[in-house]
Design a protein around this motif. Structure first.
Motif, PDB file in Angstrom:
ATOM      1  N   ILE A 171      68.034 -24.888  64.831  1.00  0.00           N
ATOM      2  CA  ILE A 171      68.449 -25.565  63.605  1.00  0.00           C
ATOM      3  C   ILE A 171      67.607 -25.020  62.462  1.00  0.00           C
ATOM      4  CG2 ILE A 171      68.685 -27.783  62.438  1.00  0.00           C
ATOM      5  CD1 ILE A 171      68.327 -28.429  65.873  1.00  0.00           C
ATOM      6  N   VAL A 172      68.260 -24.391  61.506  1.00  0.00           N
ATOM      7  CA  VAL A 172      67.564 -23.743  60.405  1.00  0.00           C
ATOM      8  C   VAL A 172      67.790 -24.544  59.125  1.00  0.00           C
ATOM      9  CG1 VAL A 172      67.272 -21.618  59.069  1.00  0.00           C
ATOM     10  CG2 VAL A 172      67.909 -21.504  61.486  1.00  0.00           C
ATOM     11  N   GLY A 173      66.706 -25.076  58.578  1.00  0.00           N
ATOM     12  CA  GLY A 173      66.761 -25.798  57.318  1.00  0.00           C
ATOM     13  C   GLY A 173      65.976 -25.058  56.246  1.00  0.00           C
ATOM     14  N   THR A 174      65.227 -25.815  55.453  1.00  0.00           N
ATOM     15  CA  THR A 174      64.373 -25.219  54.417  1.00  0.00           C
ATOM     16  C   THR A 174      63.017 -25.897  54.491  1.00  0.00           C
ATOM     17  OG1 THR A 174      66.276 -24.858  52.979  1.00  0.00           O
ATOM     18  CG2 THR A 174      64.104 -24.739  51.958  1.00  0.00           C
ATOM     19  N   GLY A 175      61.989 -25.118  54.772  1.00  0.00           N
ATOM     20  CA  GLY A 175      60.656 -25.684  54.904  1.00  0.00           C
ATOM     21  C   GLY A 175      60.105 -26.163  53.579  1.00  0.00           C
ATOM     22  N   THR A 176      59.231 -27.149  53.676  1.00  0.00           N
ATOM     23  CA  THR A 176      58.639 -27.689  52.451  1.00  0.00           C
ATOM     24  C   THR A 176      57.395 -28.498  52.801  1.00  0.00           C
ATOM     25  OG1 THR A 176      59.093 -28.974  50.454  1.00  0.00           O
ATOM     26  CG2 THR A 176      60.042 -29.784  52.497  1.00  0.00           C
TER      27      THR A 176
END
Length: 387
Positions: free
Chosen positions: A177-182
């Motif tokens: 599952i690829v999201g956006t790191g933060t």
């Protein structure tokens, strides 16, 4: 056979690394007078024995590989290779097929051709699939093929078999599952894959409960989740994996389709992406009816009708012999390894050991099966008529 088995147990080799095991097998087969072929699936060995003038041919298969497992036994033949162990009895399977090859090479009590198939990498790596893909049955044509596995919990001197499903498929799924790191304190600045992964894990539990026909056995288990590095960082991605089990390709199709739909759909709903890989590693092991009946008759000849268990329930465990049964009809049997202290320790346990008293039972079954399937003239054991 006992000395062969102890030698193999003491020198375990795992998937596609069975070089010395293959050397041992090939040397024995050559000494028995068989034609020997090597190289299928890297370390596979096939020994061919011909007798009489029939053009009929059958295949008998044994697996050779060991497990990545630290052995806890203390007997003299314990593993000499740290972290590797014959914890599933493949040392016994190899030995019994060698014993049958020797006996049949001496007796020539059959009419036709027997291919003795010694397969690598049954554990996890599906060496049976590789042998088939590399042309096993094109190089060694057979009308049917047969396998055997020891089974702790079944009494010594008994053989279990059944037509239809004997063991389940073993498929494996891998999801990223690829999201956006933060920053962990600013989740609104990214797309957090953690709750998406959690939602997917829960949603996957509905596949068996709500998508598979309730009368069809099936298992779906998420077995591993990896993601994140520290306490204050939302990671870019999370990975999870697991396994499914079924007795039919129809159920496999349903589970693969729904896993893809749920993972991709849930991820998309949250603005992320799910990358799904589904590996059909082991098909169901499904015995054909006629060949199972012949195998049952051979078992009865060997151990008596009362010791042949014809309706033992199938198991959700798996076996890559299923790949061979997709190509040719045949039968896979369970050989009693014993109960309690005498052979009852379950396979894949660090204290397991194949029961040497089962060697003569398994080897004798192989010999009798060949004699029934490929009878000499006047023997009255023609396999097709017997079934």
């Amino acid at each position: 056979m006992r000395s062969w088995r102890h030698h193999l147990h003491a020198h375990p080799e795992t998937a596609f690394q069975e070089h010395k095991t293959a050397d041992f097998v090939a040397e024995k087969l050559k000494a028995f007078g068989l034609d020997v072929h090597r190289g299928l699936a890297k370390t596979g060995v096939v020994g061919t024995l011909r007798s009489g003038n029939s053009n009929r041919a059958i295949g008998l298969r044994a697996d050779m590989d060991a497990l990545d497992l630290v052995e806890l036994n203390e007997f003299a033949h314990r593993s000499r290779h740290d972290g590797k162990m014959h914890g599933c009895g493949h040392d016994g399977h190899t030995t019994m097929l060698l014993g049958a090859a020797q006996a049949l090479s001496e007796s020539r009590s059959f009419n036709g051709t027997v291919h003795f198939i010694f397969q690598p990498a049954e554990e996890n790596e599906a060496g049976g699939r590789v042998m088939v893909q590399e042309g096993l049955f094109e190089r060694f044509p057979v009308e049917s093929v047969y396998g055997m596995h020891n089974m702790p919990g079944i009494e010594l001197g008994k053989i279990a078999l059944r037509p239809g499903a004997m063991m389940a498929s073993a498929d494996f799924f891998f999801v990223k599952i690829v999201g956006t790191g933060t920053h962990g304190a600013m989740p609104n600045k990214g797309i957090d894959p953690m709750p998406i992964a959690a939602e997917i894990v829960l949603a996957l539990q509905t596949v068996v409960a709500r998508n598979v026909d309730p009368i069809e056995p099936a298992v779906l288990s998420v077995t591993k989740i990896n993601g994140g590095f520290t306490t204050n960082v939302i990671p870019e991605s999370v990975e999870l994996c697991g396994t499914t089990r079924a007795f039919s390709t129809r159920v496999q199709d349903v589970m693969e389709r729904r896993i893809r739909e749920l993972c991709e759909g849930i991820a998309k709903a949250h603005g992320a992406v799910a990358e799904v890989r589904y590996d059909r590693r082991y098909p169901p092991t499904v015995n054909s009816a006629d060949e199972t009946e012949i195998a049952a008759l051979a078992a009865a000849d060997t151990i008596g009708t009362d010791n042949v268990l014809r309706n033992k329930p199938p198991t959700m465990g798996s076996e890559d012999f299923g790949w061979m049964l997709l190509e040719r009809p045949g039968c896979y049997v369970w050989l009693g390894n014993g109960t309690g202290a005498e052979g009852g320790c379950m396979v894949h346990n660090p204290r397991y050991d194949f029961n040497d008293d089962a060697l003569k039972v398994g080897a004798s079954y192989w010999v009798r099966l060949v004699e029934r399937l490929l009878p000499k003239a006047g023997a009255g054991l023609d396999g097709a008529r017997a079934a």
